[in-house]
Design a protein around this motif. Sequence first.
Motif, short mmCIF file in Angstrom:
data_model
loop_
_atom_site.label_atom_id
_atom_site.label_comp_id
_atom_site.label_asym_id
_atom_site.label_seq_id
_atom_site.Cartn_x
_atom_site.Cartn_y
_atom_site.Cartn_z
N PHE A 69 13.63 11.40 -7.57
CA PHE A 69 14.07 10.13 -8.13
C PHE A 69 12.87 9.47 -8.79
CE2 PHE A 69 14.64 5.49 -7.65
CZ PHE A 69 15.73 5.33 -8.48
N ARG A 70 12.96 9.19 -10.09
CA ARG A 70 11.80 8.72 -10.85
C ARG A 70 11.84 7.23 -11.18
NH1 ARG A 70 8.71 12.84 -12.84
NH2 ARG A 70 9.53 14.93 -12.49
N GLY A 71 13.01 6.61 -11.12
CA GLY A 71 13.09 5.21 -11.51
C GLY A 71 13.12 5.06 -13.01
N SER A 72 13.13 3.83 -13.49
CA SER A 72 13.29 3.57 -14.92
C SER A 72 12.03 3.90 -15.72
CB SER A 72 13.67 2.11 -15.15
OG SER A 72 12.64 1.24 -14.68
N THR A 73 10.86 3.89 -15.08
CA THR A 73 9.61 4.17 -15.80
C THR A 73 8.84 5.31 -15.15
OG1 THR A 73 8.38 2.51 -14.52
CG2 THR A 73 9.40 1.78 -16.57
N THR A 74 9.50 6.12 -14.34
CA THR A 74 8.92 7.27 -13.62
C THR A 74 7.97 6.85 -12.50
OG1 THR A 74 6.89 7.75 -14.92
CG2 THR A 74 8.99 8.59 -15.76
N SER A 75 7.91 5.57 -12.14
CA SER A 75 6.95 5.14 -11.11
C SER A 75 7.58 5.00 -9.73
CB SER A 75 6.31 3.80 -11.52
OG SER A 75 7.27 2.75 -11.48
N ALA A 76 8.84 5.41 -9.56
CA ALA A 76 9.45 5.32 -8.23
C ALA A 76 8.65 6.15 -7.23
CB ALA A 76 10.89 5.81 -8.28
N GLY A 77 8.54 5.65 -6.00
CA GLY A 77 7.82 6.38 -4.97
C GLY A 77 6.44 5.84 -4.67
N GLU A 78 6.10 4.67 -5.23
CA GLU A 78 4.77 4.10 -4.94
C GLU A 78 4.78 3.44 -3.56
OE1 GLU A 78 2.03 4.50 -6.28
OE2 GLU A 78 2.43 5.26 -8.29
N TRP A 79 4.99 4.30 -2.55
CA TRP A 79 5.04 3.86 -1.15
C TRP A 79 3.76 3.14 -0.74
CZ3 TRP A 79 2.37 6.30 3.15
CH2 TRP A 79 2.84 5.92 4.41
N GLY A 80 2.63 3.60 -1.24
CA GLY A 80 1.36 3.00 -0.87
C GLY A 80 1.21 1.57 -1.33
N HIS A 81 2.06 1.13 -2.27
CA HIS A 81 1.95 -0.23 -2.77
C HIS A 81 3.12 -1.11 -2.35
CE1 HIS A 81 -1.68 0.86 -4.80
NE2 HIS A 81 -1.07 1.96 -5.21
N LEU A 82 3.83 -0.65 -1.29
CA LEU A 82 4.71 -1.57 -0.59
C LEU A 82 3.84 -2.59 0.14
CD1 LEU A 82 7.27 0.90 1.04
CD2 LEU A 82 7.56 -0.44 -1.05
N ASN A 83 4.30 -3.83 0.19
CA ASN A 83 3.49 -4.86 0.85
C ASN A 83 3.60 -4.73 2.37
OD1 ASN A 83 3.01 -7.86 1.92
ND2 ASN A 83 1.96 -7.55 -0.02
N ALA A 84 2.47 -4.51 3.01
CA ALA A 84 2.44 -4.34 4.46
C ALA A 84 2.04 -5.62 5.19
CB ALA A 84 1.47 -3.22 4.84
N GLU A 85 1.37 -6.50 4.48
CA GLU A 85 0.94 -7.76 5.11
C GLU A 85 0.68 -8.79 4.02
OE1 GLU A 85 -2.81 -9.32 7.79
OE2 GLU A 85 -1.90 -7.39 8.28
N TYR A 86 1.41 -9.90 4.08
CA TYR A 86 1.23 -10.95 3.07
C TYR A 86 -0.19 -11.49 3.12
CZ TYR A 86 1.80 -15.26 0.45
OH TYR A 86 1.65 -16.26 -0.47
N GLY A 87 -0.84 -11.46 1.95
CA GLY A 87 -2.21 -11.96 1.89
C GLY A 87 -3.20 -11.11 2.63
N GLY A 88 -2.89 -9.85 2.85
CA GLY A 88 -3.75 -8.97 3.63
C GLY A 88 -4.94 -8.43 2.85
N ARG A 89 -5.38 -7.23 3.25
CA ARG A 89 -6.57 -6.64 2.65
C ARG A 89 -6.36 -6.41 1.15
NH1 ARG A 89 -10.24 -4.27 5.93
NH2 ARG A 89 -10.81 -2.81 4.27
N LEU A 90 -7.47 -6.50 0.42
CA LEU A 90 -7.43 -6.25 -1.01
C LEU A 90 -7.25 -4.76 -1.27
CD1 LEU A 90 -7.74 -7.47 -3.87
CD2 LEU A 90 -10.19 -6.94 -3.70
N CYS A 91 -6.24 -4.43 -2.04
CA CYS A 91 -5.96 -3.03 -2.39
C CYS A 91 -6.71 -2.67 -3.68
CB CYS A 91 -4.46 -2.83 -2.57
SG CYS A 91 -3.97 -1.14 -3.02
N ARG A 92 -6.87 -1.39 -3.90
CA ARG A 92 -7.54 -0.93 -5.10
C ARG A 92 -6.75 -1.28 -6.36
NH1 ARG A 92 -8.72 5.26 -4.47
NH2 ARG A 92 -6.45 5.30 -4.23
N CYS A 93 -5.44 -1.53 -6.21
CA CYS A 93 -4.63 -1.88 -7.38
C CYS A 93 -4.83 -3.33 -7.81
CB CYS A 93 -3.15 -1.63 -7.09
SG CYS A 93 -2.41 -2.84 -5.96
N GLY A 94 -5.50 -4.13 -6.97
CA GLY A 94 -5.75 -5.53 -7.28
C GLY A 94 -4.89 -6.50 -6.49
N ALA A 95 -3.82 -6.01 -5.86
CA ALA A 95 -2.98 -6.86 -5.03
C ALA A 95 -3.51 -6.89 -3.61
CB ALA A 95 -1.54 -6.34 -5.05
N ARG A 96 -2.95 -7.75 -2.80
CA ARG A 96 -3.36 -7.85 -1.40
C ARG A 96 -2.23 -7.41 -0.48
NH1 ARG A 96 -7.98 -9.95 0.14
NH2 ARG A 96 -9.30 -11.00 -1.41
#
Length: 400
Positions: free
Chosen positions: A231-258
């Motif tokens: 399953f690829r999604g509309s832009t082939t990016s489906a499956g980005e499990w690592g960028h599900l939010n695990a903690e609001y305002g948590g550690r800084l991720c390499r993608c730039g989000a927290r």
Amino acid sequence: MTDEGRRNVRDLRRGNRAMLLRRLYFHGPLSRQELVQTTGLSSASVSNVVADLIEAKIVVEAGSVESDGGRPRILLRVDAARFEAIGVDVGETRIRLERFDLGLRELGSVDVPVLGGQLDPKAVVPAIAAGLAELTAGAQAPVLGVGIGVPGTVQHQPYAVVHGQTIGWDALPLEELLREHTELPLFVDNGARTMAQAEMWFGAGRGAESAVFLLLGSGAGASVIVDGAPFRGSTTSAGEWGHLNAEYGGRLCRCGARGCLEAYVGAEAVIARYREAVGAAVIDTDDEEEGLGRILALAEVDAGAAGDAARSVLDETAVRIGVGIANVVNFLNPQRVIIGGWAGLAMAPRLLPRIHEVAQAHSLRLPYSLTSVELGALGPDAVARGAATLPVARFLESGA
């Protein structure tokens, strides 16, 4: 016959070739009679297609079996030596290139270290080109093509462009850059998807119609299989499990989000959290595989503060992975969740019981009871093997 009629006949014949070829590739050796029974094609169609494939030296005889009262039945199989394929794993700790026969048995490999964990395209492209030149020079059969598994989202427009936000690749035209160095057909896809396809063909995913494959390396990714296909999604990016939010305002991720899951469970994040707990001097290497190995070893043998910190960091990692799997189970209801990647397989012997415990505690009872959580069967090189399946898949789909 009109041009349209000729096209229809040609398309039908190609479809029959593809059907028989896939059947022999994945389920052979088989007799002509078994091919008739399992494909629904007529005896005449099977005989004609098999004759073509034998003439092309793609299919060969593989012995015989006794039949009920008649002549022995000749078995047929795909000749694995007829063609070769190359798979490339563009990882954040190394680039691995492997050459395979048509049956995906490894014939040769080249490893290129990634210095400082920086995937600079100016170094990556020449490294892949040099590895391809070395491997193709040793090929004993025509090479069908080169599959390349990369971190990030891959768009085909029409050539493959890679969006690797965590590694600084912003719409990198990887395929066009590599086409300057090789005339071989190129197939580029996300590394988690290539790993998943290898496991679906030859490993822990065989027989599953729905599965989620988790790739834990420097970061964390996934591939979602629905009805046997990614399953690829509309832009082939489906499956980005690592960028599900695990903690609001948590550690800084390499993608730039927290708070992304990757900020807690990827090898880079595990090492960083351990260094924060005990000081950087304890893990004084830039080699992520070596650094993670030291943490795992300390957790096993050290009774002091360093070992306590290692056990604490690894336990939190298991909890985060377990909760992440529970979210997958509750949201997608897969038959299997399969953990792979070099870091996932390295941590699994210690963490898997705790992962199971946490995943069960945070999942709905019914879907979890129908889901197996297990390890990939193909080892840390599954991404490269899966990348090689891309040209092989095209070969099978086209009916050779």
